[in-house]
Design an enzyme around this catalytic site. Structure first.
Site, PDB file in Angstrom:
ATOM      1  N   GLU A 188       0.842  -1.205   0.000  1.00 58.11           N
ATOM      2  CA  GLU A 188       0.000   0.000   0.000  1.00 58.11           C
ATOM      3  C   GLU A 188       0.878   1.256   0.000  1.00 58.11           C
ATOM      4  OE1 GLU A 188      -2.753  -0.075   3.219  1.00 58.11           O
ATOM      5  OE2 GLU A 188      -4.004   1.525   2.410  1.00 58.11           O
ATOM      6  N   ALA A 218      -8.374   3.079   8.590  1.00 58.68           N
ATOM      7  CA  ALA A 218      -7.860   2.067   9.505  1.00 58.68           C
ATOM      8  C   ALA A 218      -6.344   1.959   9.521  1.00 58.68           C
ATOM      9  CB  ALA A 218      -8.468   0.708   9.159  1.00 58.68           C
ATOM     10  N   THR A 220      -2.366   4.027   8.209  1.00 55.03           N
ATOM     11  CA  THR A 220      -1.703   5.174   7.576  1.00 55.03           C
ATOM     12  C   THR A 220      -0.324   4.720   7.119  1.00 55.03           C
ATOM     13  OG1 THR A 220      -1.129   7.510   7.811  1.00 55.03           O
ATOM     14  CG2 THR A 220      -0.743   6.129   9.737  1.00 55.03           C
ATOM     15  N   GLN A 221       0.145   5.257   5.983  1.00 55.52           N
ATOM     16  CA  GLN A 221       1.422   4.843   5.413  1.00 55.52           C
ATOM     17  C   GLN A 221       2.345   6.038   5.207  1.00 55.52           C
ATOM     18  OE1 GLN A 221      -1.341   2.209   5.341  1.00 55.52           O
ATOM     19  NE2 GLN A 221      -1.638   3.589   3.627  1.00 55.52           N
TER      20      GLN A 221
END
Ligand SMILES: O=c1[nH]cnc2c1ncn2[C@@H]1O[C@H](COP(=O)(O)OP(=O)(O)O)[C@@H](O)[C@H]1O
Ligand SMILES: [Ca+2]
Length: 512
Positions: A188, A218, A220-221
């Site tokens: 992701e 739900a 975070t990157q």
């Protein structure tokens, strides 16, 4: 006689003169005319063939479909690119984005069949948008993110059933179905990074790249190129794209999307009220506006594997807003654990992170929230002040000022804004100095920033490791050169004809 002789002499002189003229003027010779016509026709044909053969094929596109099955909702994206330019960078564009009505696919776990059916409207739209003759060769991918990761953690069979449902449904369409799966947090992050750098055309230029910050409901990157030694292999990804090597730092924080953090934060506050957790306790929340009051169940808060602790059932509590930005910041800070770091530097919760480097694009909920709060272009200190003022605005005023915004979103912007500033400053260690390096973006060109485009580019092998062979000349230059060369050959040919004719005539005369 003499006359006759004279006459015949004159006639024969005249005849000889015309013969000489014929020799001098090559156009009187049929074979020269023939050659010349063929010569000119050949050149014209050559130019026409070159132009027609190399003409860019207008309107001939190929398509790809990616469904982003997020925790809060699903979006379908159609991408298109010129059929003959698959490997050229910057060619893939978003043609359509369709938001699936209702919640994310993980919410259908009690009745998985409905997960597939929920996609109908957008899939029908895709079928109508893509030309029929391209349907069978159009790949369809579905990638599910943190909502499904959480469901899988909680109930593996339930997540399998939901995936089966969407799989079966997608296969009823005439496209080339390529699979539905839960993508990893690393994927992701990395594909979000590829998307923003592809769309900015940074991948072929080795000059610099854009880090990617993605905030979902739900998870975070954070993903960026780091020159530092990446101490933790889990956070390191190597890519070779268009002949350039990239070493990416990436991390996905499961449970740190804004919806899960809200649950975490509420759970913390509930547990620290020291009230008996029976019906109708009141939770005074600094992150909600003064005058906000709603009855919620404990289950709303504790129904997630992210929230450890009491598994309370249908008991209700009254959620009351205090509208205190500073206290909200203090409450949000509690969801970050800074105590344990076994690496040289960490972000939070003991996760290795080198210092942030370079420019960043912050998208998805980073953009939605900061754009709504009108905080996308202020220095950090100003943004904090403005947010505190917004949080202190009474709920009534907020509703009056935004009659068309969904009340659920509206009630949460103070919390979400506070979480975003806290995550970026206290979590990822951005400072007021490098705050300007973060650009809040929704789209680049006409394409949304997100992981889906990078995912498709990767799976269709549309970003090669090495620079693809490209024609040395651009199309326009090629045609111009062909025309000029042809004209030059024509002129030279005519000149040669002329030059060739003259000396031949005089030589013949000299010989005679
Ligand atoms: O217009 C908006 N305003 C505020 N938040 C929004 C808006 N549109 C989407 N969001 C939020 O963006 C987030 C999108 O997360 P997503 O569903 O992609 O989850 P995931 O990436 O964690 O799986 C959700 O928290 C959703 O509520
Ligand atoms: Ca997402």
């Amino acid at each position: 006689m003499g006359d006759i002789l004279h006459w015949s002499q004159t006639k024969s002189e005249d005849f000889l003169g015309r013969e000489e003229m014929k020799t001098k003027n090559p156009w009187h010779r049929p074979w020269i005319i023939c050659i010349s016509v063929f010569f000119v026709a050949g050149i014209i044909a050559m130019v026409v063939v070159a132009v027609v053969q190399n003409k860019p094929l207008h309107q001939k596109y190929k398509y790809g479909i990616v469904l982003d099955a997020g925790s809060s909702h699903t979006s379908l994206y159609i991408y298109q690119w010129p059929a003959e330019k698959e490997n050229n960078t910057g060619m893939v564009q978003q043609k359509l984005a369709c938001n699936v009505k209702g919640k994310g696919i993980s919410s259908y776990s009690p009745e998985p069949k409905k997960a597939g059916e929920s996609l109908k409207e957008c899939m029908d739209k895709a079928r109508d948008t893509i030309p029929n003759h391209r349907h069978h060769e159009t790949p369809v991918y579905l990638g599910a993110t943190a909502g499904m990761r959480l469901l899988k953690m909680e109930n593996d069979t339930a997540s399998e059933k939901v995936l089966e449902s969407v799989e079966q449904f997608l296969q009823t369409y005439p496209f080339s179905y390529q699979g539905a799966r839960i993508i990893t947090g690393q994927e992701e992050g990395a594909f979000g990074w590829i998307t923003v750098n592809y769309l900015n055309d940074y991948l072929r230029k080795a000059s610099g790249t854009l880090g990617a910050l993605d905030l979902g409901g739900a998870s975070t990157q954070i993903t960026f190129v780091s020159g530092q030694n990446l101490e933790s292999p889990d956070n390191s990804i190597d890519f070779r794209l268009y002949g350039n090597d990239y070493q990416l730092y990436t991390h996905s924080f499961l449970c740190y999307g804004k919806d899960q953090v809200l649950k975490l934060s509420l759970a913390n506050e509930i547990q620290s009220t020291n009230q008996q957790l029976t019906d109708n306790i009141t939770l005074q929340d600094p992150c909600f506006h003064k005058g906000y009051k709603a009855t919620k169940t404990f289950e709303d808060v504790f129904n997630s594997p992210c929230v450890r602790g009491l598994r309370l059932t249908q008991n209700k509590f009254v959620h009351v807003g205090l509208g205190d930005g500073e206290a909200c910041h203090a409450a949000v800070r509690k969801v970050f654990n800074d105590s344990r770091c076994t690496h040289s530097t960490c972000s939070f919760n003991g996760v290795f992170q080198p210092p942030v480097e370079g420019k960043f694009g912050a998208f998805s909920a980073f953009y939605f929230v900061m754009n709504f709060l009108n905080l996308t272009s202020y220095p950090l200190d100003v943004a904090k002040e403005q947010l505190a003022r917004y949080c202190a605005t009474p709920w009534n005023t907020i509703i009056q000022n935004h009659p068309n915004v969904k009340e659920k979103y509206l009630s949460e912007y103070c919390f979400s804004g506070t979480y975003i500033l806290t995550l970026l400053e206290d979590g990822y260690n951005f400072t007021s100095k490098n705050w300007k390096d973060i650009e809040f973006i929704k789209q680049i060109g006409d394409s949304d920033a997100g992981w889906t485009l990078g995912y498709m580019l990767n799976l269709t092998n549309m970003i090669p490791a090495e620079v693809p062979d490209t024609p040395p000349l651009p199309y326009g230059g090629y045609v111009t050169l062909m025309v000029l060369l042809s004209l030059m050959i024509l002129v030279l040919g005519l000149l040669a004809c002329k030059v060739f004719r003259r000396p031949t005539g005089s030589t013949q005369k000299e010989i005679i």
